[in-house]
Scaffold this motif. Structure first.
Motif, PDB file in Angstrom:
ATOM      1  N   LEU A 383       0.846  -1.195   0.000  1.00  0.00           N
ATOM      2  CA  LEU A 383       0.000   0.000   0.000  1.00  0.00           C
ATOM      3  C   LEU A 383       0.879   1.241   0.000  1.00  0.00           C
ATOM      4  CD1 LEU A 383      -2.643   1.639   0.390  1.00  0.00           C
ATOM      5  CD2 LEU A 383      -2.357   1.303   2.857  1.00  0.00           C
ATOM      6  N   LEU A 384       0.608   2.130  -0.942  1.00  0.00           N
ATOM      7  CA  LEU A 384       1.218   3.460  -0.971  1.00  0.00           C
ATOM      8  C   LEU A 384       0.108   4.481  -0.808  1.00  0.00           C
ATOM      9  CD1 LEU A 384       3.610   5.404  -1.487  1.00  0.00           C
ATOM     10  CD2 LEU A 384       3.070   5.258  -3.929  1.00  0.00           C
ATOM     11  N   LYS A 385       0.200   5.283   0.268  1.00  0.00           N
ATOM     12  CA  LYS A 385      -0.842   6.267   0.546  1.00  0.00           C
ATOM     13  C   LYS A 385      -0.201   7.646   0.677  1.00  0.00           C
ATOM     14  CE  LYS A 385      -4.547   7.390   3.818  1.00  0.00           C
ATOM     15  NZ  LYS A 385      -5.259   6.962   5.048  1.00  0.00           N
ATOM     16  N   VAL A 386      -0.733   8.587  -0.085  1.00  0.00           N
ATOM     17  CA  VAL A 386      -0.266   9.966  -0.051  1.00  0.00           C
ATOM     18  C   VAL A 386      -1.477  10.835   0.287  1.00  0.00           C
ATOM     19  CG1 VAL A 386       0.699  11.885  -1.379  1.00  0.00           C
ATOM     20  CG2 VAL A 386       1.559   9.568  -1.731  1.00  0.00           C
ATOM     21  N   ALA A 387      -1.340  11.621   1.353  1.00  0.00           N
ATOM     22  CA  ALA A 387      -2.421  12.515   1.785  1.00  0.00           C
ATOM     23  C   ALA A 387      -1.885  13.931   1.831  1.00  0.00           C
ATOM     24  CB  ALA A 387      -2.950  12.087   3.150  1.00  0.00           C
ATOM     25  N   LEU A 388      -2.500  14.820   1.055  1.00  0.00           N
ATOM     26  CA  LEU A 388      -2.110  16.224   1.025  1.00  0.00           C
ATOM     27  C   LEU A 388      -3.171  17.066   1.712  1.00  0.00           C
ATOM     28  CD1 LEU A 388      -0.837  16.554  -2.664  1.00  0.00           C
ATOM     29  CD2 LEU A 388       0.504  16.092  -0.602  1.00  0.00           C
ATOM     30  N   PRO A 389      -2.785  18.187   2.327  1.00  0.00           N
ATOM     31  CA  PRO A 389      -3.771  19.018   2.997  1.00  0.00           C
ATOM     32  C   PRO A 389      -4.703  19.701   1.993  1.00  0.00           C
ATOM     33  CG  PRO A 389      -1.642  20.100   3.016  1.00  0.00           C
ATOM     34  CD  PRO A 389      -1.422  18.717   2.465  1.00  0.00           C
TER      35      PRO A 389
END
Length: 389
Positions: A383-389
């Motif tokens: 799993l690759l998870k990227v969360a940006l504001p």
């Protein structure tokens, strides 16, 4: 001891030469005299020499004394083998005229052998048409193969061969030469396509560099000019009006920060093609790798910086799936500014934060976001998870 490395190096050179000749990875001479890359998987000249084993039945006849007179038959078989090797060798080194002469000699030697000895000597016919396929291209090879097949039918009929044997041998012989010609032609075309693709890539890189330099000039040219002018004003005012000089210095600071933001945005756009383009590319790449792709997009990406960064994340994540996961399925989910890439492959085995993920992590952090990479709890993959504001 001193001979060990030298002998090993000589053996390595010999192995590389054999590999390049049998199945070249760089370039192979086209039988029409042009040289083109064989990255498409075209065979080299050594791939055609083992076919001489087809001549074993005639050689066996000679050794067992079933052919009379022996000497002319032996000389004819030797001449056949030499001329066959010359056809292949001269074709793959681009000497078309010599290859054509060798082929003419091969045809002139083969048919008298077939007519005079028949039976097991008809095994030489496929080798003859393979040489035709190696040496010739275009319409000429079709015409010659038809003529050779008709001549072979006449010789076999004269030798008393059955109709079944006659039809199978002549048809198979002609098709063998035709297949060889088509394979070599396709290899040459694929090589030219590889060259064209590389040239287009070089042109695209040159154009992109020009675009980037032009964008930087447009972004920084005016800003730096203003900063220089204000710096001169600060220098003149520093000794007379400290408050006015401080105000100009504040303007310089603001201009510098704005220029830095614009440069970062330009670099982000330069390194990434955008989210939509990367998602389209991801579908194609995963399909070509045999991975079932599921793409879900909900919401809108708010800023160009986030769009470019998430596009880069998609490219990096899909590249890792194709290279390292051995996965059969991959899902890409985007909800607002949160991206998740899951696969059902080998999980975290053999995976680590390479340069790509490190660079991606730094850029995500620069925008105030978070990056997670590790085993996927549900699928057991990665799993690759990227969360940006």
């Amino acid at each position: 001891m001193s001979e060990g490395p030298a002998a090993s190096e000589r053996e390595g050179r010999w192995t590389r030469r054999v590999r390049r000749a049998a199945w070249p990875s760089s370039r192979v001479a086209d039988p029409n005299g042009r040289r083109g890359p064989a990255r498409g998987g075209g065979p080299g000249q050594l791939a055609f020499y083992p076919w001489l084993l087809v001549a074993y039945p005639p050689l066996s006849d000679l050794v067992e004394g079933e052919v009379r007179p022996v000497l002319p038959a032996a000389l004819g078989l030797a001449a056949f083998a030499v001329l066959y090797v010359l056809c292949v060798r001269l074709s793959f080194t681009g000497r078309r005229r010599g290859a054509a002469v060798a082929l003419a000699g091969l045809l002139g030697v083969t048919f008298p052998l077939l007519a005079g000895l028949a039976h097991d000597w008809f095994f030489l016919a496929p080798l003859m048409t393979i040489a035709c396929g190696v040496v010739l291209r275009g319409r000429l090879v079709y015409l010659l193969l038809c003529a050779v097949a008709l001549a072979l039918v006449a010789v076999m009929w004269w030798a008393g061969a059955s109709w079944e044997s006659l039809s199978l041998t002549s048809w198979g012989t002609a098709i063998g030469g035709l297949v060889v010609s088509i394979v070599l032609k396709l290899s040459s075309v694929i090589g030219e396509l590889h060259d064209t693709r590389e040239e287009l890539a070089r042109v695209a890189v040159a154009e992109e560099r020009l675009r980037f330099s032009r964008d930087l000039h447009d972004l920084l040219g005016h800003t730096l000019s203003v900063m220089v002018v204000k710096a001169e004003v600060v220098r003149r005012l520093a000794s007379r009006d400290a408050e006015a000089a401080a105000s100009q210095a504040a303007d310089i600071e603001a201009l510098g920060r704005e220029a830095l933001r614009e440069v970062r945005a330009a670099i982000t756009g330069y390194r990434g093609r955008g989210l939509a383009a990367e998602l389209d590319t991801a579908r194609t790449v995963l399909a070509d790798a045999g991975v079932t792709a599921t793409v879900t997009v909900a919401g809108e990406v708010p800023t160009p910086e986030a769009d470019a960064l998430l596009g880069w994340a998609v490219r990096e994540g899909v590249t890792n799936v194709v290279r390292h996961s051995s996965a059969r399925a991959c899902s890409i989910s985007l909800r607002g500014t949160t991206l998740e890439i899951r696969d059902d492959g080998r999980g975290a085995a053999g995976r680590s934060f390479g340069n790509g993920l490190r660079g991606l992590s730094e850029r995500v952090a620069a925008l105030g976001g978070t990056l997670e990479a590790g085993p996927a709890p549900e699928s057991g993959g990665f799993l690759l998870k990227v969360a940006l504001p």
